[in-house]
Design an enzyme around this catalytic site. Structure first.
Site, short mmCIF file in Angstrom:
data_model
loop_
_atom_site.label_atom_id
_atom_site.label_comp_id
_atom_site.label_asym_id
_atom_site.label_seq_id
_atom_site.Cartn_x
_atom_site.Cartn_y
_atom_site.Cartn_z
N ARG A 1 0.85 -1.21 0.00
CA ARG A 1 0.00 0.00 0.00
C ARG A 1 0.88 1.26 0.00
NH1 ARG A 1 -1.64 1.42 4.61
NH2 ARG A 1 -2.38 -0.63 5.27
N TYR B 1 -16.70 17.69 -13.92
CA TYR B 1 -17.24 16.33 -14.07
C TYR B 1 -18.27 16.08 -12.94
CZ TYR B 1 -17.40 11.29 -13.38
OH TYR B 1 -17.83 10.01 -13.16
N ASP C 1 -7.59 20.09 -13.12
CA ASP C 1 -7.88 18.76 -13.66
C ASP C 1 -7.56 18.81 -15.16
OD1 ASP C 1 -9.09 16.49 -14.78
OD2 ASP C 1 -10.56 16.38 -13.16
N LYS D 1 -8.94 7.96 -18.77
CA LYS D 1 -9.29 8.56 -20.06
C LYS D 1 -8.11 8.45 -21.05
CE LYS D 1 -12.87 9.53 -17.65
NZ LYS D 1 -13.64 8.34 -17.34
O1 P1T Z 1 -13.78 7.89 -13.50
P1 P1T Z 1 -12.57 8.34 -12.73
O2 P1T Z 1 -11.32 7.71 -13.15
O3 P1T Z 1 -12.78 8.27 -11.25
O4 P1T Z 1 -12.32 9.88 -13.10
C1 P1T Z 1 -13.11 10.94 -12.61
C2 P1T Z 1 -12.97 12.13 -13.51
C3 P1T Z 1 -12.18 13.19 -13.11
N1 P1T Z 1 -12.03 14.28 -13.89
C4 P1T Z 1 -12.62 14.38 -15.09
C5 P1T Z 1 -12.43 15.61 -15.92
C6 P1T Z 1 -13.39 13.33 -15.57
O5 P1T Z 1 -13.95 13.45 -16.78
C7 P1T Z 1 -13.59 12.17 -14.76
C8 P1T Z 1 -14.43 11.03 -15.21
N2 P1T Z 1 -15.30 11.33 -16.26
C9 P1T Z 1 -16.19 10.45 -16.82
C10 P1T Z 1 -16.36 9.19 -16.40
C11 P1T Z 1 -16.99 10.99 -17.91
O6 P1T Z 1 -17.63 10.23 -18.67
O7 P1T Z 1 -17.02 12.23 -18.06
#
Ligand code: P1T
Length: 377
Positions: free
Chosen positions: A46, A98, A170, A195
């Protein structure tokens, strides 16, 4: 080094045990202690894992940062960052982020006494007015999800530093290939590596990059305390994917720009938003702080019935949450990614029921155009 050279090599020297060129997946969660009470780097998975460390070193180099940490998801990365706050602290957030970030802040962290103000960062005077003695972070997404508003990272960073605050960006939509927030003055960069960084829709992950050792130590402490760590296998997949980030991003950008231009004259589309179009209100800022425009296009159709029918008629574009993969996706923000906002909250910032976010993949662009055209008809 150039971006692709770093993407392929940074953090990755041949493995010490075998000279393996590709970093091994260190699938172990504990490490033999050489002697009782000894002081060795690796104790428990961890806290430390070599595959994870390599990914962290790699993204730190790509973002021109000194330190990075990897997490089990993008929201886990954001949560761990806010783990450095305490009850009573205040964060100012761009009014469009988001939906999961909104949910984390508004529905979860607010229960622990952290307060949030949602402000349009186009109006920096309002942002400054919202700063209180309790404010610790200015948190922005740029371009925002899904409205693709741009925020001037340089100016927000200056404002943050004037008031001794952290500017957190972000950078999921642009990746360091197109935008490097730390070089524009930001203090912390966040990624959902789910992404573009991973890009193959098979890993959930998050990353945080920064230059300040004090901030790094605090977030590292939270990472270890709450245990929101990615598996070694997921780290390895992201590392492998980042090797092709540059070629993928170029193609996403090329396809999206071509599609955006063609869709601009389609009479069935009420509104099209893409930072690479001259009609985008912040096109000049896009050219200043980004080196490309990315792979996301947002469109608004004329009504909800036509929106549903368009989404159902697409054949190559898949209706699914997420973005940034090699395959093209479409997302209905109001009912999918941004369903945790109230109806009024969505409408206030412009997420109508006819708004569709298109994640343009790297398939043959002629096929994508044909698919969009037949569904729009
Ligand atoms: O899904 P995750 O890995 O937890 O990421 C969150 C997140 C954070 N910041 C941005 C700009 C994001 O677009 C996302 C996740 N977004 C999607 C799942 C979506 O479809 O927009």
């Amino acid at each position: 080094m150039g971006f692709s050279t770093d993407a392929i090599h940074a953090g990755q020297t041949p493995d010490k045990a075998t000279n393996a060129v590709i970093p091994p997946i260190y699938m172990t969660y504990t490490y033999a202690q050489e002697e009782f009470g000894g002081n060795q780097e690796y104790h428990y998975g961890r806290s430390q894992n070599m595959t994870r460390n390599i990914l962290e070193q790699n993204i730190a180099v790509l973002e021109d940062g000194k330190y990075a940490l990897a997490f089990s998801s993008g929201v886990a990365a954001i949560h761990s960052l806010t783990g450095i706050l305490k009850s009573g602290d205040h964060v100012i957030v761009s009014d469009n982020v988001y939906g999961g970030t909104y949910r984390l802040f508004d529905k979860s962290l607010s229960q622990f006494g952290i307060t949030f103000s949602w402000i349009d960062f186009d109006d920096l005077l309002s942002v400054e007015k919202a700063i209180t003695l309790q404010t610790k972070i200015l948190f922005i997404e740029t371009p925002t999800n899904p409205l693709l508003n741009l925020i001037d990272i340089n100016r927000v960073s200056e404002l943050a530093h004037k008031h001794n605050l952290l500017c957190v960006v972000d950078n999921t939509f642009m990746t360091p290939f197109f935008q490097k927030p730390l070089n524009l003055g930001a203090d912390v960069v966040i990624h959902s590596s789910t992404k573009y960084l991973n890009g193959h829709s098979d890993v959930i992950g998050g990353l945080v990059v920064m230059n300040d050792k004090v901030v790094f130590d605090k977030i590292k402490f939270v990472q270890n305390s709450i245990g929101a760590i990615p598996s070694p296998f997921d780290c390895w997949l992201v590392l492998r994917s980042i090797k092709t980030l540059a070629v993928r991003m170029k193609q996403h950008n090329k396809n999206a720009l071509q599609i955006a231009k063609i869709l601009s004259s389609n009479k069935n589309i009420k509104k099209i938003i893409y930072p690479g179009l001259e009609t985008h209100p912040q096109h000049e800022l896009a050219k200043e702080q980004m080196t490309g425009f990315g792979g996301i296009i947002t469109i608004e159709l004329n009504d909800f019935e036509k929106t549903k029918s368009f989404l159902n008629k697409l054949k190559i574009f898949t209706l699914a949450e997420s973005l940034g993969g090699v395959e093209s996706l479409v997302n209905h923000s109001a009912t999918m990614t941004h369903a945790s906002l109230s109806n009024e909250g969505r409408l206030k910032i412009g997420i109508t029921d006819s708004l569709i976010r298109i994640s343009v993949g790297i398939e043959d662009v002629e096929d994508l155009i044909q698919d969009l055209n037949q569904a729009l008809k």
